[in-house]
Each structure stands twice: as C-alpha cells, then as structure tokens.
Write a protein that holds these residues in place. Structure first.
Motif, short mmCIF file in Angstrom:
data_model
loop_
_atom_site.label_atom_id
_atom_site.label_comp_id
_atom_site.label_asym_id
_atom_site.label_seq_id
_atom_site.Cartn_x
_atom_site.Cartn_y
_atom_site.Cartn_z
N TYR A 31 28.60 34.77 0.13
CA TYR A 31 27.36 35.60 0.45
C TYR A 31 26.58 35.87 -0.73
O TYR A 31 25.23 35.48 -0.68
CB TYR A 31 27.50 36.91 1.23
N LEU A 87 28.67 38.77 4.80
CA LEU A 87 29.04 40.19 3.88
C LEU A 87 29.71 41.08 5.24
O LEU A 87 30.46 41.68 5.07
CB LEU A 87 27.63 40.43 3.52
N THR A 88 28.76 41.15 6.37
CA THR A 88 29.14 42.27 7.41
C THR A 88 30.62 41.87 7.85
O THR A 88 31.48 42.65 8.09
CB THR A 88 28.01 42.06 8.61
N ASN A 89 30.86 40.35 8.30
CA ASN A 89 32.18 40.21 8.72
C ASN A 89 33.14 40.19 7.78
O ASN A 89 34.53 40.05 8.30
CB ASN A 89 31.82 38.74 9.65
N ASP A 93 23.99 37.31 5.41
CA ASP A 93 24.19 38.94 6.00
C ASP A 93 25.63 38.78 6.82
O ASP A 93 26.32 39.88 6.77
CB ASP A 93 22.92 39.15 6.73
N ALA A 94 25.89 37.72 7.37
CA ALA A 94 27.09 37.73 8.42
C ALA A 94 28.43 37.66 7.61
O ALA A 94 29.21 38.20 8.00
CB ALA A 94 26.73 36.34 9.45
N PHE A 107 34.44 42.24 6.32
CA PHE A 107 34.81 43.85 6.47
C PHE A 107 35.85 43.73 7.65
O PHE A 107 36.97 44.32 7.73
CB PHE A 107 33.82 44.96 6.70
#
Lengths: 297, 297
Positions: B81, B120-122, B117-118, B124
C-alpha cells in the motif's frame, strides 16, 4: 426524550469526542504538518452521528457512554479519512466540505493522502490503547471495524459508486441500494454493533439493533438525496442540485420525490419498530432516528 | 548457511506469502476491479525481505515459520500500500516500479488510492483472522503494526521526506537518518519484532533483535542509495541516477561514496554482532544481513 434533550446529547457527544481526538492527535510524535492536516478535517464540524450511535446504543443497554469513547473516536477518524480521500481531485474533486475548503485544497494532495492514511492506521490504535477493554473484546471490535471499513465494506461501496458514475446509464435501484449499504451503511452499522459488543447485548438484542442500524443507514442516504434537491445551500454547506448536475443516480431520480419520501418513511418506521421490539430504553436512539429523517444538513 | 540456501529460503518465503495473499484477496467479497488492482501490486515481485525477516526470526527462536504467515503477509500488504500511494502523481509521480507500470498508470489514480486504502485496512484482518494466535498476542502485534506504519512510524517518515524535498538545501545527516529510520526502518523492525513476539523471545533476546533490525534498516537504505549510483538499471528496475537527478539527499552525497560504504559496513557489522550475542541459531538472519549489504536490486 425531547428534541431539546437530543440537542443536548449532540453537544455532549461533540464535547467528548472532539476533546478526545484533539488530545490524541496533538500528542502524537509526528510532524506538525501531518497533525495539523489531520486535525483540520477531524475538527471541521459534522454531526458526530456515528459517535452518538455508539454512545446511545450503550445507554440503551444500561451502560456508561464512556465505555464507547475509543470506538466512537476511532470510527470518526475512519469517517474523516474517507471524506479526505473521497474529496481528492482524482475522486470527487470537491473544493468544499461542510462549507470549508477541503483538506487537499488547504494542505495539498500529498499531505491530504497521508493525513487520510494516518487517520485510518491510527484509528486502530485508539481502540488498542483503551485500557478498560479486554483483549478479546478489542479483537472483536477491530475485526468488525475492518469488515465495515475495508475492501468488503466502505471501500467496496466507494469503488462501486465510482464505477457507477463511469457508466452511461443510470443505476438500478438494487445497484444504488448496494452502494449505499456499503459506502455509508456498514460504518453506521459498526457504530451500533460496537455499542452492542461493549454493552454486552444478547444475540437477540444484537439482531434487532442490526435491523435498526441497517434501516437507519438507508434512511440516512435517502434523506441525503432529498436534501440535495430540497435543502438549503447554507445548511448543507455545498451547492444544492450537485447530484443532478453530476448526473448521479439518486432515490428521487429513480422513484420520484413522493415515492422517495415514502421509502424514507418506511425505513424510519422499520428502524423504530426494531428498537421497540428490543424492549430496551431506546428513547435516545429513537430520537436520533427521527432526527435523521428530519435533518436539514 | 550458504548463499545457495538463502536463495532457497527466498523462494520458500515467496511461495508461502504469495500463495496466501493471492488466496486472501481472491476470496474477498469485493469488486473485481479493486481486487485486480490490489493483486497487481501485491504480486509485482519484490524480494519479500519483510516476510523473510518474520520467518527467519521465528526460526532463530526455534519456532515453526508457519506461525508468522499472517504477520508476514500483513506487513507485505502494508508495504505494498505504501508503494502504491508513494508512486502517485501528487507524491513521487513514478511511472515504473520494479520494471512494471505503477498501479495508477494501469488502474488510474482513484482506484490506486482505494486499492492502497484497502490493503492497509485489510492487513489488520489478516492478523485478526489467524485462529492460532491468542487474542492477547494479536493485540500486541496490531499495536506494534500501527506504531510501525502509522503517524509515528512510516507515515511520519514519508511526510518528513516530502518536506525535505521541498526545502532548497540538502538535509543534514541526522535528518536523513531520521527519515529512513521512520520511512523504511520501522516496518523492517516490526517484522523482527513480530517474529520475536510470536516466537516468545525473552526481553534480552528482543532487545538484541531490535538492535539487529535497527542497524539492518539503516544498512538497507545506504545500500539503496549506493545502488542508485552504482547499480544497473536492469537489476533495480528503474533509471540509475534518479536520486541525483531529483536532487535527493543521499548518503553518498553527504558523506562521499567511500564513507557511505564504510557506514554500510559498520551497520552490517553491528547487526551481525547483535545476532551473535543472542546465542540463537541465527544463520539465516546473518545471511539476510549479508544479502542486504551485497544485493544488486
């Protein structure tokens, strides 16, 4: 619960969340430019509807609102990051947000992108750092937050919205609904779910609260579309009629204004019904629901 | 441990992580455009140095590498990302990455931002979903990941780098070091720390492993600067001399090539010393360290 009390609750929520976020960002060991840009958008107003839903759900379950402060603040950070990135020139290319210049108009695109990235990344820290939440509950909250905000949630909705705008025909009602369920609905639902998890709701209560938030999310979006036509520019902080001008598919466009208003009413009623069935003290959640239907911004 | 064995380990790591990431992204309930864009950059090659550090640290502590697959994959998503966002026109405006067109050149800026963004978010979620890791350990890993990637870590470095480029003078050695410690060092250190947490390292072992990764991170960056001058365009996948052309402050520029190479050697030696002091079976970590010093891409 009266509208007067709701207004007081809005102020209470704003106070709690804004104080927390201001303190959190200010204390980061990060470049001041980054913190300024993050705070600029975090403090740019907004109804703080999402934090209020966390608090009000906890209240309905008989728990102290304070328990939800981390989740409420985290969700507001995620919401803010999504607005910053949505406004970018390569996305919606918006110059104004809530009547103020958008983040990239003030700080430039690069800083705006990084401020969004930082708000997203650090939102998880806000929940992780809460010493009052057990690890098991933290993992549950973070898991729901990723589902709501990530590739299967908000970002999915954003991509679908973008793809919809690129096609030449209008969307179908089902496509429009699917976009809204993901783009705004999932994060709103997370707020209620976070309150339910922290407030130790039963399976049955959780199911009803989910029905409530699902319908609330759709109602919220229909009212948004209606406001773009019937709202006042001063109140909504951006030009009225921008959806029409941008040839966006909206509920009034697909259904006509009358039927759109009926649909709004239907979802509000379903929300209220779900709340009633919980037999909890949901006065505040009801008031939020009515506020969403009547809001002028 | 020979270089031959290291090459086998690189292939082993690539296989594990690429299979995992491909499966994870493919199974997401997300628009195919988004998944394609995420996979394009995730599978664009790269040395998989970060995953390898997670695995090799676990191995040194006598644990099965498999334990680190989630952390290794998550960190590769975050690294990817950061590359996508760094390459954007408003940031470094790069057309090529590892010899292939950058994400936004293929999918457009909006999709590239959202794919970042996806990822990064995913990232986790990848850790959250690992059923073998205890909640307490998950929270520790996620906490370290945010520190490494967020406003106080990688993003801090990125902002400082950007601000450095905008100023007319060259950076001081201290400023340059501070940028690298945050921009690349923190995430590299996270990998070793994740291995240490999952491998149940003692406090003393952890401290030495941190000394190892800190020096490795600096060595990595110095070699990067050297390669930009002495490397081959074919090997590094981008034009040689781009740092000089972009008037970037580098170690060879500040110190001269000879002293830069000495500094590289110094940090590699400190890394190796720290490893030796752990008295663990660190053959593989040592080999990675030597590889970083000698690499040609």
């Amino acid at each position: 619960m009266s509208e007067q009390q709701l207004q007081e609750y809005i102020q209470f929520t704003k106070g709690k969340v804004e104080t927390f976020l201001h303190g959190y960002v200010t204390n980061l060991q990060a470049p001041s430019l980054l913190k300024e840009s993050m705070l600029y958008s975090l403090t740019a107003g907004g109804k703080r509807l999402r934090p209020m839903l966390v608090f009000a759900t906890l209240k309905a379950l008989g728990h102290d609102e304070e328990k939800g402060l981390a989740a409420a603040s985290a969700v507001e950070m995620i919401h803010t990051y999504s607005l910053i990135h949505d406004d970018l020139p390569s996305m919606d290319d918006d110059d104004l947000r809530r009547g103020k210049p958008t983040n990239h108009r003030v700080y430039g695109e690069a800083t705006a992108i990084l401020a969004g990235d930082a708000l997203l990344t650090n939102s998880f820290q806000v929940i992780i750092n809460d010493l009052e939440i057990k690890d098991e509950v933290k993992v549950k909250l973070l898991s729901e937050l990723v589902k709501a905000a990530g590739a299967e949630g908000m970002i999915k909705g954003q991509v679908a919205d973008m793809q919809g705008e690129q096609q030449h025909e209008h969307l179908t009602l089902q496509q429009l609904e699917d976009i809204h369920i993901h783009k705004t609905g999932k994060l709103l639902s997370f707020c209620v779910k976070a309150g339910a998890i922290l407030g130790e709701a039963t399976e049955e209560q959780l199911e009803l609260l989910e029905k409530f938030s699902f319908n609330l999310g759709l109602a919220f979006q229909i009212q948004d579309d209606i406001l773009d036509i019937e709202g006042s520019e001063e109140a909504i902080g951006k030009p009225v009629g921008s959806d029409t001008e941008n040839e966006k598919t909206t509920y009034p466009l697909l259904l006509g204004m009358e039927a759109a208003k009926q649909k709004l009413h239907h979802h509000i009623q379903s929300s209220l019904d779900a709340l009633k069935t919980t037999k909890l003290d949901t006065g505040l959640l009801e008031e939020i629901c009515l506020y969403v239907a009547k809001r002028d911004r």
